[in-house]
Design a protein around this motif. Sequence first.
Motif, PDB file in Angstrom:
ATOM      1  N   GLY A   1       0.824  -1.220   0.000  1.00 54.54           N
ATOM      2  CA  GLY A   1       0.000   0.000   0.000  1.00 54.54           C
ATOM      3  C   GLY A   1       0.845   1.252   0.000  1.00 54.54           C
ATOM      4  N   TYR A   2       1.870   1.285   0.832  1.00 57.27           N
ATOM      5  CA  TYR A   2       2.688   2.500   0.920  1.00 57.27           C
ATOM      6  C   TYR A   2       3.481   2.714  -0.380  1.00 57.27           C
ATOM      7  N   HIS A   3       3.973   1.649  -0.977  1.00 60.39           N
ATOM      8  CA  HIS A   3       4.671   1.817  -2.263  1.00 60.39           C
ATOM      9  C   HIS A   3       3.717   2.358  -3.329  1.00 60.39           C
ATOM     10  N   GLN A   4       2.490   1.849  -3.316  1.00 61.68           N
ATOM     11  CA  GLN A   4       1.532   2.331  -4.325  1.00 61.68           C
ATOM     12  C   GLN A   4       1.202   3.810  -4.099  1.00 61.68           C
TER      13      GLN A   4
ATOM     14  N   ASN B   1       3.225   5.959  -2.857  1.00 62.60           N
ATOM     15  CA  ASN B   1       4.396   6.672  -3.388  1.00 62.60           C
ATOM     16  C   ASN B   1       4.309   6.841  -4.897  1.00 62.60           C
ATOM     17  N   GLU B   2       3.937   5.776  -5.583  1.00 66.96           N
ATOM     18  CA  GLU B   2       3.869   5.857  -7.048  1.00 66.96           C
ATOM     19  C   GLU B   2       2.803   6.866  -7.493  1.00 66.96           C
ATOM     20  N   LEU B   3       1.684   6.903  -6.752  1.00 67.14           N
ATOM     21  CA  LEU B   3       0.637   7.882  -7.093  1.00 67.14           C
ATOM     22  C   LEU B   3       1.159   9.305  -6.896  1.00 67.14           C
ATOM     23  N   ILE B   4       1.876   9.498  -5.797  1.00 61.28           N
ATOM     24  CA  ILE B   4       2.409  10.839  -5.523  1.00 61.28           C
ATOM     25  C   ILE B   4       3.506  11.192  -6.547  1.00 61.28           C
ATOM     26  N   PHE B   5       4.321  10.208  -6.914  1.00 69.47           N
ATOM     27  CA  PHE B   5       5.334  10.452  -7.961  1.00 69.47           C
ATOM     28  C   PHE B   5       4.634  10.932  -9.235  1.00 69.47           C
ATOM     29  N   LYS B   6       3.498  10.308  -9.525  1.00 68.21           N
ATOM     30  CA  LYS B   6       2.763  10.683 -10.739  1.00 68.21           C
ATOM     31  C   LYS B   6       2.311  12.144 -10.656  1.00 68.21           C
TER      32      LYS B   6
ATOM     33  N   GLN C   1      13.699  -0.128  -8.822  1.00 67.52           N
ATOM     34  CA  GLN C   1      13.103  -0.246 -10.162  1.00 67.52           C
ATOM     35  C   GLN C   1      11.884   0.652 -10.345  1.00 67.52           C
ATOM     36  N   SER C   2      11.737   1.663  -9.497  1.00 68.51           N
ATOM     37  CA  SER C   2      10.651   2.624  -9.696  1.00 68.51           C
ATOM     38  C   SER C   2      11.019   3.569 -10.838  1.00 68.51           C
ATOM     39  N   ALA C   3      10.351   3.404 -11.966  1.00 72.38           N
ATOM     40  CA  ALA C   3      10.690   4.219 -13.141  1.00 72.38           C
ATOM     41  C   ALA C   3      10.337   5.686 -12.922  1.00 72.38           C
TER      42      ALA C   3
ATOM     43  N   TYR D   1      24.464   7.505 -11.948  1.00 70.33           N
ATOM     44  CA  TYR D   1      24.916   7.094 -10.613  1.00 70.33           C
ATOM     45  C   TYR D   1      24.307   5.765 -10.183  1.00 70.33           C
ATOM     46  N   TRP D   2      23.050   5.530 -10.611  1.00 72.44           N
ATOM     47  CA  TRP D   2      22.378   4.333 -10.095  1.00 72.44           C
ATOM     48  C   TRP D   2      22.826   3.035 -10.744  1.00 72.44           C
ATOM     49  N   GLN D   3      23.643   3.150 -11.780  1.00 66.71           N
ATOM     50  CA  GLN D   3      24.201   1.923 -12.352  1.00 66.71           C
ATOM     51  C   GLN D   3      25.071   1.219 -11.306  1.00 66.71           C
TER      52      GLN D   3
ATOM     53  N   SER E   1      16.427  14.798   2.693  1.00 68.22           N
ATOM     54  CA  SER E   1      15.380  14.309   3.618  1.00 68.22           C
ATOM     55  C   SER E   1      14.825  12.942   3.208  1.00 68.22           C
ATOM     56  N   TRP E   2      14.449  12.838   1.926  1.00 70.33           N
ATOM     57  CA  TRP E   2      13.861  11.563   1.483  1.00 70.33           C
ATOM     58  C   TRP E   2      14.916  10.457   1.536  1.00 70.33           C
ATOM     59  N   VAL E   3      16.109  10.758   1.038  1.00 67.38           N
ATOM     60  CA  VAL E   3      17.173   9.747   0.997  1.00 67.38           C
ATOM     61  C   VAL E   3      17.489   9.284   2.424  1.00 67.38           C
TER      62      VAL E   3
ATOM     63  N   ALA F   1      15.086   3.662   7.097  1.00 69.68           N
ATOM     64  CA  ALA F   1      14.123   2.545   7.068  1.00 69.68           C
ATOM     65  C   ALA F   1      14.857   1.266   6.659  1.00 69.68           C
ATOM     66  N   ALA F   2      15.681   1.377   5.626  1.00 73.23           N
ATOM     67  CA  ALA F   2      16.412   0.196   5.143  1.00 73.23           C
ATOM     68  C   ALA F   2      17.312  -0.335   6.262  1.00 73.23           C
ATOM     69  N   LYS F   3      17.982   0.595   6.953  1.00 70.55           N
ATOM     70  CA  LYS F   3      18.903   0.236   8.023  1.00 70.55           C
ATOM     71  C   LYS F   3      18.140  -0.519   9.126  1.00 70.55           C
TER      72      LYS F   3
ATOM     73  N   GLU G   1      22.324  -8.090   1.981  1.00 61.76           N
ATOM     74  CA  GLU G   1      21.992  -7.295   0.793  1.00 61.76           C
ATOM     75  C   GLU G   1      20.554  -6.790   0.812  1.00 61.76           C
ATOM     76  N   GLY G   2      20.301  -5.717   0.025  1.00 60.76           N
ATOM     77  CA  GLY G   2      18.929  -5.297  -0.218  1.00 60.76           C
ATOM     78  C   GLY G   2      18.296  -6.332  -1.137  1.00 60.76           C
ATOM     79  N   THR G   3      16.957  -6.290  -1.279  1.00 51.36           N
ATOM     80  CA  THR G   3      16.333  -7.311  -2.133  1.00 51.36           C
ATOM     81  C   THR G   3      16.845  -7.221  -3.569  1.00 51.36           C
ATOM     82  N   GLY G   4      17.269  -6.013  -3.963  1.00 52.08           N
ATOM     83  CA  GLY G   4      17.810  -5.847  -5.305  1.00 52.08           C
ATOM     84  C   GLY G   4      19.275  -6.261  -5.388  1.00 52.08           C
ATOM     85  N   GLY G   5      19.871  -6.603  -4.244  1.00 51.77           N
ATOM     86  CA  GLY G   5      21.230  -7.137  -4.251  1.00 51.77           C
ATOM     87  C   GLY G   5      22.342  -6.115  -4.194  1.00 51.77           C
ATOM     88  N   SER G   6      22.032  -4.845  -3.873  1.00 43.93           N
ATOM     89  CA  SER G   6      23.099  -3.830  -3.871  1.00 43.93           C
ATOM     90  C   SER G   6      23.883  -3.858  -2.568  1.00 43.93           C
ATOM     91  N   ASP G   7      25.056  -3.225  -2.611  1.00 38.46           N
ATOM     92  CA  ASP G   7      25.830  -2.970  -1.398  1.00 38.46           C
ATOM     93  C   ASP G   7      25.138  -1.738  -0.785  1.00 38.46           C
TER      94      ASP G   7
HETATM   95  C1  HEM Z   1      11.207  -1.056   4.413  1.00 36.54           C
HETATM   96  C2  HEM Z   1      11.178  -0.299   3.365  1.00 36.54           C
HETATM   97  C3  HEM Z   1      12.274  -0.220   2.361  1.00 36.54           C
HETATM   98  C4  HEM Z   1      13.487  -0.844   2.331  1.00 36.54           C
HETATM   99  C5  HEM Z   1      14.081  -1.807   3.341  1.00 36.54           C
HETATM  100  C6  HEM Z   1      14.150  -0.408   1.113  1.00 36.54           C
HETATM  101  C7  HEM Z   1      15.401  -0.846   0.716  1.00 36.54           C
HETATM  102  C8  HEM Z   1      16.048  -0.442  -0.417  1.00 36.54           C
HETATM  103  C9  HEM Z   1      17.361  -0.871  -0.830  1.00 36.54           C
HETATM  104  C10 HEM Z   1      18.240  -1.838  -0.056  1.00 36.54           C
HETATM  105  C11 HEM Z   1      17.644  -0.258  -1.995  1.00 36.54           C
HETATM  106  C12 HEM Z   1      18.937  -0.400  -2.818  1.00 36.54           C
HETATM  107  C13 HEM Z   1      18.715  -1.327  -3.990  1.00 36.54           C
HETATM  108  C14 HEM Z   1      18.575  -2.769  -3.536  1.00 36.54           C
HETATM  109  O1  HEM Z   1      19.581  -3.431  -3.271  1.00 36.54           O
HETATM  110  O2  HEM Z   1      17.425  -3.230  -3.434  1.00 36.54           O
HETATM  111  C15 HEM Z   1      16.524   0.583  -2.333  1.00 36.54           C
HETATM  112  C16 HEM Z   1      16.444   1.392  -3.430  1.00 36.54           C
HETATM  113  C17 HEM Z   1      15.367   2.189  -3.738  1.00 36.54           C
HETATM  114  N1  HEM Z   1      14.133   2.193  -3.109  1.00 36.54           N
HETATM  115 FE1  HEM Z   1      13.748   1.366  -1.324  1.00 36.54          FE
HETATM  116  N2  HEM Z   1      13.339   0.466   0.443  1.00 36.54           N
HETATM  117  C18 HEM Z   1      12.176   0.608   1.164  1.00 36.54           C
HETATM  118  C19 HEM Z   1      11.082   1.376   0.835  1.00 36.54           C
HETATM  119  C20 HEM Z   1      10.968   2.127  -0.318  1.00 36.54           C
HETATM  120  C21 HEM Z   1       9.819   2.897  -0.683  1.00 36.54           C
HETATM  121  C22 HEM Z   1       8.526   3.055   0.123  1.00 36.54           C
HETATM  122  C23 HEM Z   1      10.079   3.469  -1.882  1.00 36.54           C
HETATM  123  C24 HEM Z   1       9.148   4.332  -2.664  1.00 36.54           C
HETATM  124  C25 HEM Z   1       8.841   4.074  -3.922  1.00 36.54           C
HETATM  125  C26 HEM Z   1      11.408   3.048  -2.274  1.00 36.54           C
HETATM  126  C27 HEM Z   1      12.055   3.435  -3.429  1.00 36.54           C
HETATM  127  C28 HEM Z   1      13.349   3.131  -3.732  1.00 36.54           C
HETATM  128  C29 HEM Z   1      14.086   3.771  -4.787  1.00 36.54           C
HETATM  129  C30 HEM Z   1      13.578   4.861  -5.728  1.00 36.54           C
HETATM  130  C31 HEM Z   1      15.357   3.198  -4.774  1.00 36.54           C
HETATM  131  C32 HEM Z   1      16.529   3.582  -5.637  1.00 36.54           C
HETATM  132  C33 HEM Z   1      17.272   4.737  -4.932  1.00 36.54           C
HETATM  133  C34 HEM Z   1      18.613   5.043  -5.516  1.00 36.54           C
HETATM  134  O3  HEM Z   1      18.939   4.598  -6.607  1.00 36.54           O
HETATM  135  O4  HEM Z   1      19.376   5.745  -4.801  1.00 36.54           O
HETATM  136  N3  HEM Z   1      11.918   2.241  -1.301  1.00 36.54           N
HETATM  137  N4  HEM Z   1      15.557   0.452  -1.354  1.00 36.54           N
END
Ligand code: HEM
Length: 313
Positions: A67-70, A72-77, A141-143, A181-183, A252-254, A260-262, A276-282
């Motif tokens: 829900g919260y991601h959705q 966000n996407e609506l607000i991004f729009k 992967q949020s375009a 940078y995001w590469q 602020s957002w970053v 949150a990730a931490k 790792e994050g779910t996307g596998g980044s450092d």
């Molecule tokens: C518990 C919540 C969250 C966690 C733990 C989290 C974790 C992460 C991690 C670890 C990455 C780095 C890529 C990877 O390895 O996956 C990432 C990237 C990203 N996430 Fe989240 N995320 C969360 C919530 C959100 C939300 C709500 C949004 C809103 C759409 C979001 C948008 C993004 C974006 C745009 C990036 C890329 C940022 C960049 O390239 O600097 N994330 N996230």
Amino acid sequence: MSHLENLDPILNELQQKYTAIDQDTQTYLTGLLYSKPITYWDYIQTDALLNLQVQRTTLPDEMVFIGYHQINELIFKMILWEIEQVAENNALTAEFFESKLMRISRYFDMLSTSFNIMREGMDVEQYMKFRNTLTPASGFQSAQYRLIEFASTELINLIDYRFRKDIDRDTPYTHAFEHLYWQAAGKDYHTGKKSILLINFEKRYKEEFLRFMEAHNTKNLWTRFKELPKADQADEDLVKAMRHYDYTVNISWVKAHYNAAKHYIESGSGGAVETEGTGGSDWKKYMHPKYQRRIFFPELWTEEELNNWGEDI
Ligand code: HEM
């Protein structure tokens, strides 16, 4: 109930409207006779909207995540909607620019201040379980997030610092793209190998991104700002609005996102920082504003502010 005598001018206008496009006004008026009265749920499409939250697991807190991601996407729009109005305006004024910038900032403020919904709103144990079903997807992967960046600043400000000196306005977009940078989140620069996170993202969006990058090269928020008369560019309120937007998105957002990730990845793994994050980044290095130093409008910050970018986090 409107008075009949007020209908004439409206009927006249309708007649003019439909005559101009060779249409019969009578037919349209007859259509009105049978049209359904609009309801809130049809107009807002609540049924469609509320059917989009589909869980992959049985864990209740996954609903918060989706829900919260959705949201966000609506607000991004909505942010992109406002940015595009600045990009396309043929008679741009400082007043219009500032009012749109404030709208955009309010949306981003909302996203930053509400991030606690992510940080505090989910049970860590549940998160650590349902995140396994998301791999290898990531908010990365949020375009729309990338589109907001392309539409906000000069491309050079989105290029990885290590490669900036070799890239300028004549560099082909395909080359610049490889050095965004995001590469760094999904590419080994020594071998050139990309992670599945990045491969999937590019397969879906690369072509669109390249077109969008090119289109916004001359109409991003910064170039449009520089087109304003010099006096407007020095306008305190406008500069303040620009700085506020830059700070909200890139600090602020970053920061809220990083925290949150931490909270989840570290505490969920018992402090194993290499998780790792779910996307596998450092992620720890990649997501910190101090390392990325994303800045949309560097000319609006002092040298000291630039040097300390993200240091207080
Ligand atoms: C518990 C919540 C969250 C966690 C733990 C989290 C974790 C992460 C991690 C670890 C990455 C780095 C890529 C990877 O390895 O996956 C990432 C990237 C990203 N996430 Fe989240 N995320 C969360 C919530 C959100 C939300 C709500 C949004 C809103 C759409 C979001 C948008 C993004 C974006 C745009 C990036 C890329 C940022 C960049 O390239 O600097 N994330 N996230």
